[in-house]
Write an enzyme that holds these catalytic residues in place. Structure first.
Site, PDB file in Angstrom:
ATOM      1  N   GLY A  45       1.019  -1.044   0.023  1.00  0.00           N
ATOM      2  CA  GLY A  45       0.141  -0.023   0.122  1.00  0.00           C
ATOM      3  C   GLY A  45       0.679   1.374   0.077  1.00  0.00           C
ATOM      4  CD  GLN A  50       3.193   5.896   2.409  1.00  0.00           C
ATOM      5  OE1 GLN A  50       2.395   5.361   1.941  1.00  0.00           O
ATOM      6  NE2 GLN A  50       4.277   5.097   3.017  1.00  0.00           N
ATOM      7  CB  CYS A  95       4.747   2.633   7.420  1.00  0.00           C
ATOM      8  SG  CYS A  95       4.467   4.149   6.484  1.00  0.00           S
ATOM      9  CG  LEU A  96       6.481   1.133   1.392  1.00  0.00           C
ATOM     10  CD1 LEU A  96       6.245   1.182   0.034  1.00  0.00           C
ATOM     11  CD2 LEU A  96       7.863   0.093   1.309  1.00  0.00           C
ATOM     12  CG  HIS A 137      -1.100   2.013   7.149  1.00  0.00           C
ATOM     13  ND1 HIS A 137      -0.272   1.516   8.234  1.00  0.00           N
ATOM     14  CD2 HIS A 137      -0.307   2.580   6.355  1.00  0.00           C
ATOM     15  CE1 HIS A 137       1.148   2.095   7.929  1.00  0.00           C
ATOM     16  NE2 HIS A 137       0.833   2.687   6.707  1.00  0.00           N
ATOM     17  CD  GLU A 138      -1.205   3.096   2.390  1.00  0.00           C
ATOM     18  OE1 GLU A 138      -0.906   4.202   2.361  1.00  0.00           O
ATOM     19  OE2 GLU A 138      -0.560   1.791   2.734  1.00  0.00           O
ATOM     20  CG  HIS A 141       0.085   7.135   4.852  1.00  0.00           C
ATOM     21  ND1 HIS A 141       1.426   7.967   5.498  1.00  0.00           N
ATOM     22  CD2 HIS A 141       0.549   6.005   5.016  1.00  0.00           C
ATOM     23  CE1 HIS A 141       2.198   6.884   5.777  1.00  0.00           C
ATOM     24  NE2 HIS A 141       1.663   5.683   5.466  1.00  0.00           N
TER      25      HIS A 141
END
Ligand code: QAP
Ligand code: CO
Length: 175
Positions: A45, A50, A95-96, A137-138, A141
């Protein structure tokens, strides 16, 4: 379009993303480039913030039963809104933008999301399992929220300690 992943503690991750109004070539190029960098980075994701684009855009590619990611399962969400949430679930998230740290996070089990696709068509999806967790989660962001913000005080301290240790090791490597 060449994108880079923005990493904690970069303040850009705290920005609130703006609604998309134009479903044009620029949006399609952003979505395509996001997919490329997400796959290259072994992500499931990714939100546009990001990669330093403060737009309400996110992509998801949840692995199948064989743990493989198929482009047929790619979901692109523009201007997503959660309209219904129920139940509780816990999953060890990563998370990236917070590499090499994973911790259990509580989320809603089932959600309903209204969003638009890349052409501006309205869609409604009911999600549960990993897809539901990933969407939550996204969408966080898009509001400047990271999963580490949801940790208890003691778990957050554990994160800060591990993060500082990793930074020191990075510096030593560069010398
Ligand atoms: C968000 O996360 C998510 O630390 C997507 O070294 C997380 O793709 C959705 C990743 C959990 C649902 C459940 C993290 C890759 C990828 C790392 C990711 C890393 C390499 C995280
Ligand atoms: Co993330």
């Amino acid at each position: 379009m060449q994108l880079n992943i923005v990493e904690y503690p970069d303040s850009r991750l705290r920005e609130k993303s703006k609604a998309v109004e134009k479903f044009d070539k620029d949006l399609h190029e952003l979505l395509d480039a996001m997919y490329t960098i997400m796959m290259k980075s072994n992500g499931i994701g990714l939100a546009a913030i990001q990669v330093a684009h403060a737009k309400q855009v996110l992509i998801l590619n949840i692995p199948d039963e064989e743990d493989e990611q198929s482009i047929d399962d790619l979901i692109e969400m523009v201007n997503p809104v959660i309209t219904h949430k129920a139940g509780e679930t816990t999953y060890q998230e990563g998370c990236l933008s917070v590499p090499s740290f994973y911790e259990d996070i509580n989320r809603f089990e089932t959600i309903t999301v209204n969003y638009q696709d890349r052409d501006g068509n309205t869609k409604i999806i009911e999600a549960n399992g990993l897809l539901s967790i990933a969407i939550q989660h996204e969408i966080d962001h898009l509001n400047g929220i990271l999963f580490i913000d949801k940790l208890s005080y003691s778990r957050r301290k554990k994160f800060e300690k591990e993060y500082k240790k990793a930074q020191k090791e990075k510096k030593l490597q560069n010398k």
